[in-house]
Scaffold this motif. Structure first.
Motif, PDB file in Angstrom:
ATOM      1  N   LYS A   1     -42.940  15.031  40.306  1.00 57.49           N
ATOM      2  CA  LYS A   1     -44.040  15.486  40.002  1.00 57.49           C
ATOM      3  C   LYS A   1     -45.466  15.000  40.983  1.00 57.49           C
ATOM      4  O   LYS A   1     -45.486  13.728  40.538  1.00 57.49           O
ATOM      5  CB  LYS A   1     -44.487  15.783  38.598  1.00 57.49           C
ATOM      6  CG  LYS A   1     -45.719  16.699  38.345  1.00 57.49           C
ATOM      7  CD  LYS A   1     -46.150  16.653  36.621  1.00 57.49           C
ATOM      8  CE  LYS A   1     -47.157  17.620  36.296  1.00 57.49           C
ATOM      9  NZ  LYS A   1     -48.120  17.058  36.837  1.00 57.49           N
TER      10      LYS A   1
ATOM     11  N   ASN B   1     -50.119  19.365  40.938  1.00 58.29           N
ATOM     12  CA  ASN B   1     -49.570  20.512  40.289  1.00 58.29           C
ATOM     13  C   ASN B   1     -48.072  21.022  41.136  1.00 58.29           C
ATOM     14  O   ASN B   1     -47.551  22.174  40.828  1.00 58.29           O
ATOM     15  CB  ASN B   1     -50.580  21.651  40.323  1.00 58.29           C
ATOM     16  CG  ASN B   1     -50.928  22.087  41.858  1.00 58.29           C
ATOM     17  OD1 ASN B   1     -50.527  21.298  42.773  1.00 58.29           O
ATOM     18  ND2 ASN B   1     -51.908  23.090  41.909  1.00 58.29           N
TER      19      ASN B   1
ATOM     20  N   ALA C   1     -43.988  20.326  41.923  1.00 59.81           N
ATOM     21  CA  ALA C   1     -42.730  19.687  41.736  1.00 59.81           C
ATOM     22  C   ALA C   1     -42.163  19.670  43.320  1.00 59.81           C
ATOM     23  O   ALA C   1     -42.008  20.654  43.936  1.00 59.81           O
ATOM     24  CB  ALA C   1     -41.791  20.695  40.822  1.00 59.81           C
TER      25      ALA C   1
ATOM     26  N   CYS D   1     -45.192  23.186  40.051  1.00 62.24           N
ATOM     27  CA  CYS D   1     -44.755  22.698  38.839  1.00 62.24           C
ATOM     28  C   CYS D   1     -45.035  23.543  37.609  1.00 62.24           C
ATOM     29  O   CYS D   1     -46.310  23.695  37.407  1.00 62.24           O
ATOM     30  CB  CYS D   1     -45.121  21.259  38.844  1.00 62.24           C
ATOM     31  SG  CYS D   1     -44.484  20.240  37.355  1.00 62.24           S
TER      32      CYS D   1
ATOM     33  N   GLU E   1     -45.302  23.687  33.946  1.00 64.57           N
ATOM     34  CA  GLU E   1     -45.467  23.033  32.525  1.00 64.57           C
ATOM     35  C   GLU E   1     -45.073  23.893  31.416  1.00 64.57           C
ATOM     36  O   GLU E   1     -45.252  25.155  31.548  1.00 64.57           O
ATOM     37  CB  GLU E   1     -46.815  22.350  32.359  1.00 64.57           C
ATOM     38  CG  GLU E   1     -47.572  21.432  33.613  1.00 64.57           C
ATOM     39  CD  GLU E   1     -46.624  20.119  33.573  1.00 64.57           C
ATOM     40  OE1 GLU E   1     -46.208  19.800  32.695  1.00 64.57           O
ATOM     41  OE2 GLU E   1     -47.179  19.338  34.475  1.00 64.57           O
TER      42      GLU E   1
END
Length: 248
Positions: A17, A20, A22, A71, A73
């Motif tokens: 990570k 923001n 991945a 990414c 969340e």
């Protein structure tokens, strides 16, 4: 680029990570075709309009190929089920609705699921030639559909957050028969929670007006394809399903 925040790892990738993003970094020795094929497959799924992470870049970090994407969340549906077991049936119902939405999409440039399963079954050395021939004959006789199939649709690959529901891990996506996709999800659920697997299959068949027998006819084929994952903990159950061809 120095990557420090490792959030997941597997036999082929490490996921980091960064802000923001991945960043899925393929391990040394993985060919660039693996990264490029996954990025292309995912991009074709993005084009369907489903809520999935967006890929922003494919790069080389050191001597390893990498895919940079949003990414997402939140909690996986598997985590939500564990935290709220009283509403597990509702979450199974939600999962079925999400999969039906996936199957409503078309991605005509994706590879064919039947072609992939044929290659997988042909590669097996743990089943005899007669059983392999029977499986391939059955596969060839299955109706040739072109629905979007996730290929690894489980609660772990559904993420919930304040913005909605996201589906991740599209590397195995293909176009094909939805019941093959359902059969694989059923088998994967059966490995850990047979009761959940049965509820899932019942709901899917009820909502799509699909015969349960029609889905079950896919199970020996799907189980054989799954054997190529070489997971010892799955082998006994999968061989049980594969061997159904011997006495049906």
């Amino acid at each position: 680029m120095e990557l420090k925040n490792l959030i997941a790892t597997s036999a082929t990738v490490d996921v980091y990570k960064e802000g923001n993003m991945a960043i899925k970094v393929f391990k040394e020795g993985c060919p660039k075709t693996m990264a490029l094929y996954e990025a292309l497959t995912h991009s074709r799924v993005e084009a369907t309009g489903l809520r999935v992470p967006v890929i922003h870049e494919v790069s080389v970090i050191g001597n390893r190929w990498a895919i940079h994407m949003d990414c997402i969340e939140g909690k996986t549906l598997a985590q939500v089920m564990k935290d709220d077991p009283a509403n597990k049936d509702k979450y199974i119902s939600d999962m079925v609705d999400i999969q039906i939405e996936i199957h409503s999409k078309q991605a005509p440039k994706l590879s064919k699921l039947k072609d992939k399963m044929t290659r997988q079954i042909n590669s097996l050395d743990c089943i005899d030639d007669a059983t392999k021939y029977e499986l391939l004959t059955r596969l060839d006789s299955r109706p040739k559909h072109t629905k979007l199939c996730h290929g690894n649709f489980t609660p772990e690959n559904i993420i919930l957050n304040e913005n909605g529901t996201y589906i991740v891990d599209w590397v195995a996506a293909r176009q094909g028969n939805a019941s093959a996709d359902v059969g694989r999800t059923y088998l994967l659920l059966s490995l850990h929670d047979p009761d959940m697997a049965e509820k899932y299959l019942h709901l899917f068949c009820e909502r799509t007006n699909t015969s349960k027998k029609y889905v079950q006819e896919w199970l020996p084929i799907v189980a054989a394809a799954q054997l190529t994952e070489n997971k010892p903990e799955e082998r006994d159950l999968l061989m049980k399903w594969v061997n159904v061809v011997a006495y049906e």
